[in-house]
Design a protein around this motif. Sequence first.
Motif, short mmCIF file in Angstrom:
data_model
loop_
_atom_site.label_atom_id
_atom_site.label_comp_id
_atom_site.label_asym_id
_atom_site.label_seq_id
_atom_site.Cartn_x
_atom_site.Cartn_y
_atom_site.Cartn_z
N GLN A 9 0.81 -1.22 0.00
CA GLN A 9 0.00 0.00 0.00
C GLN A 9 0.85 1.27 0.00
O GLN A 9 0.51 2.21 -0.73
CB GLN A 9 -1.00 -0.04 1.13
CG GLN A 9 -2.08 -1.08 0.83
CD GLN A 9 -3.06 -1.27 1.94
OE1 GLN A 9 -2.77 -1.04 3.10
NE2 GLN A 9 -4.26 -1.70 1.58
N ASP A 48 -3.93 -2.23 -5.95
CA ASP A 48 -4.15 -2.97 -4.71
C ASP A 48 -4.58 -4.41 -5.00
O ASP A 48 -4.11 -5.34 -4.36
CB ASP A 48 -5.20 -2.27 -3.84
CG ASP A 48 -5.34 -2.93 -2.49
OD1 ASP A 48 -4.38 -2.87 -1.71
OD2 ASP A 48 -6.40 -3.52 -2.23
N LYS A 63 -8.75 1.04 0.54
CA LYS A 63 -7.44 1.54 0.98
C LYS A 63 -6.58 1.87 -0.23
O LYS A 63 -5.81 2.83 -0.19
CB LYS A 63 -6.73 0.51 1.85
CG LYS A 63 -7.21 0.50 3.27
CD LYS A 63 -6.34 -0.41 4.11
CE LYS A 63 -6.83 -0.43 5.54
NZ LYS A 63 -6.05 -1.36 6.36
N GLY A 64 -6.70 1.09 -1.29
CA GLY A 64 -5.95 1.40 -2.51
C GLY A 64 -6.33 2.76 -3.06
O GLY A 64 -5.46 3.54 -3.47
N TYR A 67 -4.88 5.50 -0.67
CA TYR A 67 -3.45 5.69 -0.89
C TYR A 67 -3.17 6.38 -2.22
O TYR A 67 -2.28 7.22 -2.32
CB TYR A 67 -2.71 4.35 -0.84
CG TYR A 67 -2.31 3.93 0.55
CD1 TYR A 67 -1.18 4.44 1.14
CD2 TYR A 67 -3.06 3.01 1.26
CE1 TYR A 67 -0.80 4.06 2.42
CE2 TYR A 67 -2.71 2.62 2.54
CZ TYR A 67 -1.56 3.14 3.11
OH TYR A 67 -1.20 2.77 4.37
#
Length: 87
Positions: A9, A48, A63-64, A67
């Motif tokens: 990540q 991701d 989360k990908g 980020y």
Amino acid sequence: MDILHQIGQPLILVLVPLIVAFLKTKVLPTVPPLLLPVLAAVIGPLLDLLLAFLAAKAADPAKGAIYALAGIGLREIVDQGKKAISG
């Protein structure tokens, strides 16, 4: 492959601005600037998913995307800092 999962990540944070810059200058030079964050939000989860597949771990596309957008924000801060310094 656990190391790939650990650095995956943060790697997205670095790779997405590079990929977007490449696409912006070489592949899609006429893309409107307002679409660049959308492009980053698509590339981040894809990276991701790729990293999760390589590390044999569960993917977290949210989360990908976070980020990826953080990477674009970081690049923008650096660009604005350069502009402020150069006048």
